[in-house]
Design a protein around this motif. Structure first.
Motif, short mmCIF file in Angstrom:
data_model
loop_
_atom_site.label_atom_id
_atom_site.label_comp_id
_atom_site.label_asym_id
_atom_site.label_seq_id
_atom_site.Cartn_x
_atom_site.Cartn_y
_atom_site.Cartn_z
N HIS A 104 0.85 -1.21 0.00
CA HIS A 104 0.00 0.00 0.00
C HIS A 104 0.88 1.25 0.00
O HIS A 104 1.46 1.62 1.03
CB HIS A 104 -0.90 -0.02 1.24
N HIS A 106 1.19 5.42 -2.08
CA HIS A 106 0.68 6.42 -3.03
C HIS A 106 1.89 7.27 -3.44
O HIS A 106 2.12 8.33 -2.85
CB HIS A 106 -0.33 7.36 -2.37
N LYS A 168 -0.59 3.28 -5.82
CA LYS A 168 -1.97 3.68 -6.17
C LYS A 168 -1.97 5.01 -6.91
O LYS A 168 -1.11 5.86 -6.67
CB LYS A 168 -2.80 3.89 -4.89
N HIS A 261 -9.87 1.00 0.98
CA HIS A 261 -9.45 1.81 2.14
C HIS A 261 -10.68 1.87 3.06
O HIS A 261 -11.69 2.46 2.66
CB HIS A 261 -9.17 3.25 1.72
N HIS A 284 -6.17 -0.07 6.57
CA HIS A 284 -6.34 0.83 7.72
C HIS A 284 -6.90 0.01 8.88
O HIS A 284 -6.18 -0.29 9.80
CB HIS A 284 -7.22 2.06 7.42
N ASP A 335 1.79 2.76 3.49
CA ASP A 335 0.87 3.81 3.03
C ASP A 335 1.62 5.09 2.69
O ASP A 335 1.11 6.20 2.87
CB ASP A 335 -0.22 4.10 4.09
#
Ligand code: NIG
Ligand code: FE
Length: 423
Positions: A104, A106, A168, A261, A284, A335
């Motif tokens: 995960h 971004h 992502k 998410h 999460h 994340d």
């Protein structure tokens, strides 16, 4: 070994502790499948053999059966042959673990949000809407600027022992800009996730349903060819469970795997939706009801916990102990993003998860390697056993326990991906 070039055959030896994630009868009995005083052989980028160092020579000379192992003289005769043929790397008593699998991130975005972080540390609350400021910066950036930033993150991930990572979209939120993000992400990883449903962009603020129409239509058509996964931010301030369902079902119909998410800022419906849709992962999981935990335990959906988020937003940490005790498969991921968690370090996440989320060092390591692989439905990474990719992280420490025991210390000494040195 010269950087970047995969040796045809490489023997790693002098391994004080080898974490295989492959429990086998000759190992320590735990889920990490630890072999002590170990060696491993890499051939053409894959693991060819794993075992005790004292058996490596017999293996290399073609032995393996008891008769060959007994024949020391034959092994000696072959010695010069395999010395020339195999690059031998003595790691001098370090621990070798599978390369981390960060399921995960971004990583394609235009600017950081250091001021927002500083304001939060001065008492402000985290809200999903901060994403919009990154959207403006990302739209304004050139391809080459985004590419250069992404390359920097890839180097950062490798240097910290991560060999597989997901990326992502979600900071474009228009057809052309989301398409650009997944296309750039695809240049550095196979694990690309279309997250057009990250937040409703400012220009659609008063007509969110029209934005969802765009996401499930033209935007999905443009992004699906570059993506393996679809994701939606099912949360107050982002998308309702109904809107998220539309996006995820459309993505699945376009051939993408589902990730969600969910349950970051409150209980919401993200976990239940993920389980119902057979998502590979729901990420999460900070606020969970008993029914959420039970649903996860009865499913194949991995609960991916993201300690960097709670660290950076001053939220309570998710309760990994509760999930593991209920039988849920747990992954840890970074994340990495400019808003809620600007770390690319899985060793940092492991340390926090052990200190504050009720995980043992062994559980945290498993969750950031095999757990990440499960969250991406991959069987070729996250373990060290014959046949899988030779993605290896060498620690400058005798045991994986040091990852949590020595927080903040750069323990990653060398990293190989597909048998080639990347750090
Ligand atoms: O995973 N939760 C949604 N997206 C990111 C936050 C992104 C941002 O704040 O820019 C996350 O935490
Ligand atoms: Fe995220």
């Amino acid at each position: 070994m010269s950087d970047g070039a995969a040796a045809t055959r490489m023997l790693l030896t002098g391994v004080a502790e080898l974490v295989t994630n492959d429990p086998a009868p000759d190992r320590d009995g735990g889920p990490l499948g630890i072999v002590r005083d170990a060696a491993l052989l890499v051939e053409d980028g894959r693991i060819a053999w794993v075992g005790r160092a004292l058996h490596a020579q017999e293996h290399l000379t073609g032995g393996g059966g008891p008769a060959e192992r007994a024949d020391r003289r034959e092994a000696e005769e072959h010695r010069t042959l395999w010395d020339a043929d195999v690059e031998i790397v003595d790691v001098g008593g370090g621990a070798v673990i599978p390369g981390f699998v960060d399921s995960h991130t971004h990583l394609v975005f235009g600017a950081d949000r250091a001021q927002e972080f500083a304001a939060r540390m001065a008492g402000q609350r985290y809200e999903a809407g901060g994403i919009r400021s990154t959207v403006a910066a990302t739209r304004a950036a050139t391809d080459d600027e985004l590419r250069a930033r992404l390359a920097g993150f890839v180097a950062e991930l490798h240097a910290q022992g991560t060999t597989t990572f997901e990326v992502k979209s979600g900071y474009g939120l228009s057809v052309s800009s989301e398409e650009r993000i997944v296309r750039l992400a695809r240049e550095v990883t196979d694990e690309v996730t279309f997250l057009g449903a990250h937040v409703v962009p400012a220009e659609y603020a008063d007509r969110p349903e029209a934005y969802v129409d765009l996401v499930v239509g033209e935007m999905l058509d443009a992004c699906a060819p570059h993506s393996r996964w679809v994701d939606a931010f099912c949360e107050r301030g982002a998308f309702t469970p109904e809107q998220s369902r539309r996006v995820l079902e459309a993505g699945a119909a376009a051939g993408l795997g589902v990730r969600v998410h969910g349950n970051q800022l409150g209980e919401g419906g993200g976990v239940q939706l993920a389980v119902e849709l057979g998502a590979a992962s729901v990420d999460h999981c900070t606020y969970l009801s008993d029914a959420d935990v039970a649903a996860l335990a009865a499913s194949d959906t991995v609960a991916t916990l993201l300690p960097g988020v709670e660290f950076s937003t001053r939220q309570p940490y998710p309760d990994a102990r509760r999930l593991i005790d209920a039988g849920v498969t747990v992954a840890l991921a970074s994340d990495c993003n400019p808003g809620s968690s600007f770390t690319s370090s899985l060793p940092f996440c492991i340390a926090v998860a052990v200190r504050d989320m009720g995980m043992t060092p062994a559980e945290a390591l498993w969750a950031s390697t095999a757990g990440g692989a499960a969250a991406l439905r991959r069987t070729d990474v996250g373990a060290i056993r014959p046949g899988v990719r030779a993605d290896l992280t060498l620690l400058d420490a005798p045991s994986h326990v040091h990852l949590a025991y020595r927080p903040g210390v750069p323990l990653v000494a060398r990293v190989w991906k597909d048998g080639a040195a990347v750090a």
